[in-house]
Scaffold this motif. Sequence first.
Motif, PDB file in Angstrom:
ATOM      1  N   GLU A  41     -30.037  -0.649 -15.164  1.00  0.00           N
ATOM      2  CA  GLU A  41     -29.462  -1.467 -16.237  1.00  0.00           C
ATOM      3  C   GLU A  41     -30.512  -2.350 -16.902  1.00  0.00           C
ATOM      4  OE1 GLU A  41     -26.346  -2.837 -18.657  1.00  0.00           O
ATOM      5  OE2 GLU A  41     -26.101  -1.360 -17.036  1.00  0.00           O
ATOM      6  N   LYS A 101     -31.773  -1.264 -20.225  1.00  0.00           N
ATOM      7  CA  LYS A 101     -30.862  -1.134 -21.375  1.00  0.00           C
ATOM      8  C   LYS A 101     -30.979  -2.379 -22.252  1.00  0.00           C
ATOM      9  CE  LYS A 101     -26.259  -1.264 -21.621  1.00  0.00           C
ATOM     10  NZ  LYS A 101     -24.830  -0.967 -21.379  1.00  0.00           N
ATOM     11  N   VAL A 121     -26.260   4.026 -18.785  1.00  0.00           N
ATOM     12  CA  VAL A 121     -27.377   3.327 -19.427  1.00  0.00           C
ATOM     13  C   VAL A 121     -28.028   4.230 -20.463  1.00  0.00           C
ATOM     14  CG1 VAL A 121     -29.685   2.375 -19.068  1.00  0.00           C
ATOM     15  CG2 VAL A 121     -27.824   1.732 -17.532  1.00  0.00           C
ATOM     16  N   LEU A 176     -27.846   3.534 -24.522  1.00  0.00           N
ATOM     17  CA  LEU A 176     -29.118   3.330 -25.200  1.00  0.00           C
ATOM     18  C   LEU A 176     -29.344   4.384 -26.287  1.00  0.00           C
ATOM     19  CD1 LEU A 176     -32.024   2.041 -25.366  1.00  0.00           C
ATOM     20  CD2 LEU A 176     -32.680   3.750 -23.653  1.00  0.00           C
ATOM     21  N   VAL A 189     -26.820  -2.168 -26.234  1.00  0.00           N
ATOM     22  CA  VAL A 189     -27.833  -2.616 -25.284  1.00  0.00           C
ATOM     23  C   VAL A 189     -27.537  -4.069 -24.929  1.00  0.00           C
ATOM     24  CG1 VAL A 189     -29.620  -1.018 -26.058  1.00  0.00           C
ATOM     25  CG2 VAL A 189     -29.426  -3.266 -27.150  1.00  0.00           C
TER      26      VAL A 189
END
Length: 348
Positions: free
Chosen positions: A73, A76, A106, A110, A145
Motif C-alpha cells: 500500500e 499507492k 494497489v 494505481l 492513490v
Amino acid sequence: MNRTVKVTTSTKEYEVIIGSGLHYGQEIACVKNPCKAVVVSDDIVSSFYGEKCVKELEVCGFEVFTFTFPNGEKSKNLSTAEKLLSFLAENGISKSDLLVALGGGVTGDLTGFVAAVYLRGMEYVQCPTTLLAAIDSSVGGKTAVDLEQGKNLVGAFHQPLRVVCDTDTFQTLPANVYSDGMAEAVKYGMIRDKELFARFENKNYDISDMVMRCVQIKADIVGEDEFDTGVRKLLNFGHTVGHSVEKLSHYEIPHGSAVAIGMVVVTKAYEQAGGLDDSMSKRLIRTLQNYQLPVSCEFSLEDLAKQAISDKKRAGNTISVLLPEEIGNCIIQDMSMEEWIAFISNAE
C-alpha cells in the motif's frame, strides 16, 4: 467453464471474465486491437505472472512494455503515479494504447488512476491476481492513490475496458492475503445476500461461483449508481472505520483485515444504538474468524471515529454510515460528525 458478468454503467459496458487458466493475451485481444501495451505490476506479482502476461500479449501482436514497483500500500501514492506517467511519456505511449493492471488492489487502483489522467484518459484492462481485487476493486471504475493524510484521497472514476480474472492466481496467495479477500466477500453477504453469507458461515462455497456472485452484486449496484451518490455507498460497509484502522496502523494492517474490524465495530455500534441483541455481531465475528480475520484492534473507538473525519466519505459536517438492519440488508444513514463519534464510541 469460464463465467462472464456484464457491467453496464452510464459511461461504458464491459465484461468480467472469470475462469481457470485464462490467457491474458487472448482475452484482451477480444476487446483491443494490437498496440503498445504497458503491463503494470508490483515486484512480487511480476515474479509470478509477469512473463506469462507479456508473452501472451506478444503472441497476440501487442508491443509490450513493463513497469514494476515495490509491493504494498505504501507504493499507492502520487510519487509512484508520477513515475508511471513519466514512463508512459518516455516510451511514446499514446492515447490509443493500453495499460494492463496485473496484480492486486494497489496495482489496479494505481493503474486505473494513471489511465484516467494520462493524456486526459486512455484505456486499461484489469487483471486481478488477488481474491480481494477480483471481487471488489477491479470492478466499478473507482481509481485512486493515497495521500499522507488518508487513503484514496486523489482519484477518478474510470471504467476498465475488460476485467480478466484467472482464479488460478489465487493458488499462489499467502494465506493472510486470501483471508483479506474473504473479508470483502463476507461484506457482500452482509449487504445483499444472506444465503451467500450462510455459505461463508458454514465454510461451504465454490471459489468461481463465489467470485461470480460477488461481482454480480457489485455490477448490479454500480449499474444503478456509477458515481457513488446513492446505493453504491452500500459497498463501503466496514470501510470508513476500516480506513481509519489502516491509517492509524501506518498500513501495517491490510485493507481486508481493516474492513473486517470495521464491519464488527459498526455492527456492534448499531446493536447498541438500537437496543438490539448481539446475535448479528456474533454471527459476523464467527464467520470472519472462520477465515482467520481480526475482529478488533488496539486503537480506541474514539480514535477510530475521529480519524474517519478525514475520510473521503465525509461531506461537510456529515458522513454516510452503512448500518446492518439484518444479515443481507444494510441501509445508509447520514450522521453529523458529533453523532458519528458518539455512535462509534459506544460500540463496546
